[in-house]
Design a protein around this motif. Structure first.
Motif, PDB file in Angstrom:
ATOM      1  N   GLN A  49      -7.722  14.300  -5.081  1.00 20.02           N
ATOM      2  CA  GLN A  49      -6.894  14.072  -6.256  1.00 20.02           C
ATOM      3  C   GLN A  49      -5.499  13.596  -5.866  1.00 20.02           C
ATOM      4  OE1 GLN A  49      -7.897  14.648  -9.808  1.00 20.02           O
ATOM      5  NE2 GLN A  49      -6.219  13.158  -9.711  1.00 20.02           N
ATOM      6  N   GLU A  50      -4.949  14.155  -4.811  1.00 20.59           N
ATOM      7  CA  GLU A  50      -3.640  13.708  -4.322  1.00 20.59           C
ATOM      8  C   GLU A  50      -3.688  12.245  -3.899  1.00 20.59           C
ATOM      9  OE1 GLU A  50      -2.591  16.399  -1.221  1.00 20.59           O
ATOM     10  OE2 GLU A  50      -2.030  18.027  -2.594  1.00 20.59           O
ATOM     11  N   ALA A  51      -4.787  11.841  -3.273  1.00 21.21           N
ATOM     12  CA  ALA A  51      -4.927  10.437  -2.871  1.00 21.21           C
ATOM     13  C   ALA A  51      -5.012   9.531  -4.088  1.00 21.21           C
ATOM     14  CB  ALA A  51      -6.172  10.269  -2.004  1.00 21.21           C
ATOM     15  N   VAL A  52      -5.766   9.943  -5.099  1.00 23.77           N
ATOM     16  CA  VAL A  52      -5.884   9.144  -6.330  1.00 23.77           C
ATOM     17  C   VAL A  52      -4.530   9.035  -7.012  1.00 23.77           C
ATOM     18  CG1 VAL A  52      -6.905   9.106  -8.646  1.00 23.77           C
ATOM     19  CG2 VAL A  52      -8.325   9.692  -6.668  1.00 23.77           C
ATOM     20  N   ILE A  71     -15.818  13.868  -5.921  1.00 24.37           N
ATOM     21  CA  ILE A  71     -15.243  12.876  -6.840  1.00 24.37           C
ATOM     22  C   ILE A  71     -15.570  13.192  -8.285  1.00 24.37           C
ATOM     23  CG2 ILE A  71     -15.372  11.155  -5.004  1.00 24.37           C
ATOM     24  CD1 ILE A  71     -17.558   9.719  -6.614  1.00 24.37           C
ATOM     25  N   THR A  72     -16.620  13.981  -8.524  1.00 25.93           N
ATOM     26  CA  THR A  72     -16.956  14.371  -9.890  1.00 25.93           C
ATOM     27  C   THR A  72     -15.824  15.143 -10.542  1.00 25.93           C
ATOM     28  OG1 THR A  72     -19.346  14.339  -9.555  1.00 25.93           O
ATOM     29  CG2 THR A  72     -18.538  15.854 -11.227  1.00 25.93           C
ATOM     30  N   GLY A  73     -15.054  15.896  -9.761  1.00 24.57           N
ATOM     31  CA  GLY A  73     -13.973  16.699 -10.308  1.00 24.57           C
ATOM     32  C   GLY A  73     -12.633  16.015 -10.379  1.00 24.57           C
ATOM     33  N   VAL A  74     -12.562  14.729 -10.006  1.00 25.46           N
ATOM     34  CA  VAL A  74     -11.281  14.014  -9.925  1.00 25.46           C
ATOM     35  C   VAL A  74     -10.916  13.374 -11.262  1.00 25.46           C
ATOM     36  CG1 VAL A  74     -10.195  11.985  -8.878  1.00 25.46           C
ATOM     37  CG2 VAL A  74     -11.389  13.633  -7.446  1.00 25.46           C
ATOM     38  N   ARG A  75      -9.633  13.386 -11.567  1.00 29.06           N
ATOM     39  CA  ARG A  75      -9.102  12.704 -12.745  1.00 29.06           C
ATOM     40  C   ARG A  75      -8.400  11.410 -12.328  1.00 29.06           C
ATOM     41  NH1 ARG A  75      -8.678  16.378 -17.055  1.00 29.06           N
ATOM     42  NH2 ARG A  75      -8.923  18.573 -16.440  1.00 29.06           N
ATOM     43  N   GLY A  76      -8.378  10.427 -13.220  1.00 26.14           N
ATOM     44  CA  GLY A  76      -7.557   9.246 -13.005  1.00 26.14           C
ATOM     45  C   GLY A  76      -8.186   8.132 -12.215  1.00 26.14           C
ATOM     46  N   ALA A  77      -9.483   8.202 -11.927  1.00 26.00           N
ATOM     47  CA  ALA A  77     -10.159   7.104 -11.229  1.00 26.00           C
ATOM     48  C   ALA A  77     -10.427   5.963 -12.199  1.00 26.00           C
ATOM     49  CB  ALA A  77     -11.474   7.584 -10.624  1.00 26.00           C
TER      50      ALA A  77
END
Length: 231
Positions: A49-52, A71-77
């Motif tokens: 998430q920090e990378a995104v 990646i399923t738990g990431v926001r903002g992709a």
């Protein structure tokens, strides 16, 4: 041209994506490859998430194998790309889907007592001779040897982690089924792929970023171009 975050799987590290990252950078793509092995799915997701969040424009986020859980738990992709990866729904874990194949499970061994203590107990590794066939069986021998040499120990518990959100429900997603995969059954992949907006199938084993990196580079460039057209 946009950016991409490449997320590796269990026992792997950023170096496994080295050829793909270099190929994308040559054509002007900004690439970040976070190192996982942070002790839990939650912590691995936090690092990604920090990378995104570090991109000015929503990046493409590619997850391989266990990296799909992350990646399923990431926001903002801008778009999620699952490469022979776990697409988890609420309450699900990779282990709950059966994890890897029997051949992959047989390749797993506990590290020695000293190593297990350093990793907090319960750490495992893959037998090199088994990993070569299960993970890289369709790759040229020199590339397979290099990839096996990059494998590292894995702490316990990550495969049992449950994502806190399901990004594929709201973010455009592509699934790549690796039809010759010996680590995650292609039939299991196809069932998870049904959750994604687009499905591709490649005649590769589990690790096309090693044996067929041009396929991964081409797909990412295609997805980035599509994001540019939509944006």
């Amino acid at each position: 041209m946009g950016g991409v975050v490449l997320v590796h799987g269990l026992y792997h590290q950023a170096g496994h994506f080295g050829v793909v990252a270099a190929g994308l950078r040559r054509v002007g793509v900004e690439v970040v490859v976070p190192e996982l092995h942070r002790g839990s799915l939650r912590e691995d997701t936090r690092v990604v998430q920090e990378a995104v969040d570090g991109f000015g424009v929503a990046p493409v986020v590619v997850g391989h194998s266990y990296g799909g859980s992350v990646i399923t738990g990431v926001r903002g992709a801008g778009q999620l790309v699952y490469l022979a990866a776990f697409v988890l729904d609420a309450g699900e874990s990779a282990a709950g889907w059966g994890g890897g194949s029997a051949a992959l499970r047989e390749a797993v061994v506990a590290v020695g007592e000293e190593g297990a203590t350093k990793r907090g107990g319960g750490a495992t590794r893959l037998r090199p001779e088994s990993a070569a066939g299960v993970l890289y069986g369709d790759c040229p021998a020199p590339l397979a040897r290099r990839a096996v040499g990059l494998l590292r120990e894995q702490g316990p518990g990550c495969g049992r982690g449950v994502p806190e959100r399901q990004g594929w429900r709201t973010t455009p997603s592509t699934y790549v089924v690796c039809a010759r995969d010996r680590a995650i059954d292609p039939g299991v992949q196809r069932r998870m792929a049904a959750r994604c907006g687009e499905v591709r199938e490649w005649p590769t084993g589990h690790s096309p970023f090693v044996g067929r990196p041009e396929l991964v580079v081409g797909l990412v460039r295609e997805v980035l171009a599509g994001l540019g057209e939509r944006g």
